[in-house]
Design a protein around this motif. Sequence first.
Motif, PDB file in Angstrom:
ATOM      1  N   TYR A 185      28.167  -8.345   1.336  1.00 43.21           N
ATOM      2  CA  TYR A 185      28.439  -9.172   0.154  1.00 43.21           C
ATOM      3  C   TYR A 185      29.958  -9.334   0.004  1.00 43.21           C
ATOM      4  N   PRO A 186      30.591 -10.106   0.866  1.00 42.78           N
ATOM      5  CA  PRO A 186      32.060 -10.125   0.918  1.00 42.78           C
ATOM      6  C   PRO A 186      32.729 -10.706  -0.314  1.00 42.78           C
ATOM      7  N   VAL A 187      32.018 -11.501  -1.153  1.00 43.66           N
ATOM      8  CA  VAL A 187      32.679 -12.115  -2.302  1.00 43.66           C
ATOM      9  C   VAL A 187      32.366 -11.392  -3.617  1.00 43.66           C
ATOM     10  N   GLU A 214      41.926  -8.838   2.849  1.00 45.75           N
ATOM     11  CA  GLU A 214      40.755  -9.493   3.438  1.00 45.75           C
ATOM     12  C   GLU A 214      39.925 -10.179   2.359  1.00 45.75           C
ATOM     13  N   ARG A 217      41.527 -13.416   1.214  1.00 46.96           N
ATOM     14  CA  ARG A 217      41.317 -14.491   2.191  1.00 46.96           C
ATOM     15  C   ARG A 217      39.890 -15.049   2.093  1.00 46.96           C
ATOM     16  N   VAL A 218      38.899 -14.160   2.005  1.00 46.00           N
ATOM     17  CA  VAL A 218      37.496 -14.599   1.952  1.00 46.00           C
ATOM     18  C   VAL A 218      37.250 -15.434   0.699  1.00 46.00           C
ATOM     19  N   LEU A 219      37.772 -14.994  -0.446  1.00 42.86           N
ATOM     20  CA  LEU A 219      37.584 -15.737  -1.688  1.00 42.86           C
ATOM     21  C   LEU A 219      38.219 -17.124  -1.608  1.00 42.86           C
ATOM     22  N   SER A 220      39.387 -17.187  -0.978  1.00 41.95           N
ATOM     23  CA  SER A 220      40.077 -18.473  -0.856  1.00 41.95           C
ATOM     24  C   SER A 220      39.330 -19.415   0.078  1.00 41.95           C
ATOM     25  N   GLU A 221      38.868 -18.887   1.232  1.00 44.72           N
ATOM     26  CA  GLU A 221      38.228 -19.739   2.225  1.00 44.72           C
ATOM     27  C   GLU A 221      36.827 -20.172   1.795  1.00 44.72           C
ATOM     28  N   GLN A 222      36.075 -19.248   1.182  1.00 43.78           N
ATOM     29  CA  GLN A 222      34.681 -19.558   0.869  1.00 43.78           C
ATOM     30  C   GLN A 222      34.513 -20.194  -0.508  1.00 43.78           C
ATOM     31  N   LEU A 223      35.331 -19.799  -1.485  1.00 46.35           N
ATOM     32  CA  LEU A 223      35.141 -20.290  -2.853  1.00 46.35           C
ATOM     33  C   LEU A 223      36.335 -21.056  -3.397  1.00 46.35           C
ATOM     34  N   GLY A 224      37.478 -20.987  -2.707  1.00 47.00           N
ATOM     35  CA  GLY A 224      38.661 -21.685  -3.180  1.00 47.00           C
ATOM     36  C   GLY A 224      39.254 -21.093  -4.443  1.00 47.00           C
TER      37      GLY A 224
END
Length: 600
Positions: A185-187, A214, A217-224
């Motif tokens: 659950y990365p976000v 990390e 980065r994941v929040l930015s790439e997946q959810l902006g």
Amino acid sequence: MEFRVLGPVEAWRGGERIALSGSKMHTVLAAMLLAEERVVSDSRLSALLWGWEPPATASAQIYTYMSRLRKQLGEEVEIVRRPPGYVLRAPGAVVDLVEFRRRERDGRRALAERRFEEAADLLREALGQWRGTALANVTEHMLDAEPAPLEEERMLALESRIEADLELGRHEYVMVELTALVAEYPVRERLRAQLMTSLYRCGRQADALHTYYEGRRVLSEQLGIDPGEALGSTYQAVLEGGLGLGPRRGGRSGAARPVPSMLPAPDGELVGRDDQLELLRQRLGRGGDRPRRILVTGMAGLGKTALAVRAAAENSELFPDGLLFAELCGLDGAPRAPRAVLAQLLRALGESDRALPAGDLEELVRLYRARTAERRLLVVLDNASGDRQLAPLLPAGTSAVLVTSRSRLARITEEDTLALPLLDDDASLELLAARVGRRRLADDPDAADDLVAYCGGLPLALAVAGARLAARPHWTVARLAARLADPATRLAELSFGDWDVSRVLRSSVKHLPAAVHEVLAGLADPGLSEEPFCAERAGQWLALGEDAAEAALEALLDAALLELAGLDDQGRPLYRCHELVRLLAAALDGPVRPALRASR
């Protein structure tokens, strides 16, 4: 009466599961249980059963399902018509969702009031109600609508339980669990913040910061979006040293010692093993002075490890001092030396390499038993080769041991031995559906049935077939079934990535004596294809005396390459060979069948 929805939908009476057939029956029952004695309208039931395209006879079919449920659930349950739908009432019945919510509510209240020990226990009990994915055996239309809110409730309870454990100083205990959860659950920012806290308190400040970067980065790439308050404040606390290392309390005793959690991550859903999980729960929960030594045995590929790991995880609250896990065979199938396994377990219990006796097995055993004497641990020993390997690894005191092995073990009684069966056809289809989806199997049910037949109820074979279909969405089920239809190439087809049915089965053959190896090769002959068979018949076909044949067959039984199929009318044991083992036997080097025929 007991109802379960936190996993496959089930109804139980008097400790026995009530047989409900088909996803639609389970859907109707689940819908009324989730309504908690409120009316479920016909339109709601229709949408859950058929989606946007209900049949013209929808009302009549719903009426039929209600009638069947009344008959199967009996007088303890009342299902009545209340326009515009139906309502279910079952006074005194236990519903796992209700029990989960009650314990979860009490646990979060205890957490808010800083009663952390009580909160951790209550939340573990709440999460223990879950047996897998909620509503796992309902229609796809219900799966689209209902499981997500239930899963969110579970995740909130899990995050609260981890928060209680962190407040109790159990950061080492939860760190491995949190690592797996953040990967899944990365976000979820709260989980990531908890992982940062546990890493920091274990002295791994750099890893805690890397976890934050990390996540950003994941929040930015997946959810902006940027990290929220929970993650941002934890990051600032790491930079400022504000999370506190403090003494480790590790459990109720307050001793400054690690609480290991070595269980491997689960590999997919565990299907068709509810009865075995319940039996292991009872065995693990048994008190008294008698050592709890439990064996799960059966042929290669049956899922013994998956069952043991799931049972250990679901009963972890019984073992507040930790969960140990060790694989007792190497990648090549050779047994690991007890000395190496003991060193691994002692390190998990907090011993440094300098404190381990060098090269002295007896000293290692004494140290291991001293370190386990006053702890309540569960030790999972996977793929034991025999009693000689197992004996030094048994802990002292009241700790429990859960062993998996292809062989029966003299040190574990028959009462505490669980012989794992093959999956039946329904469970086999459910396992395939968990890998590739129900709709794909439903498109060609005959081909799906053929796949089940070719895999012979062996979970590893079914998992491989499912993985191949999942990796090739352009394949039909019928195409894979056709590839498995030829016995000569079936084992070769049952391979995908690191999973290889032939290699796993061959690991049981590798260390057989030459004479036993030859008898196994002889079992591939069509003359023994009608099962079951006795030693006399096998001896006649293989040109062996009955005693020599029986000795070889018993050795194959001990290696889990044969199974007992009862007794004949003279009281002699009857043997059965799994079809995939028979195909392996046909491929063995040095076949003996032509020579045996010539000798008769």
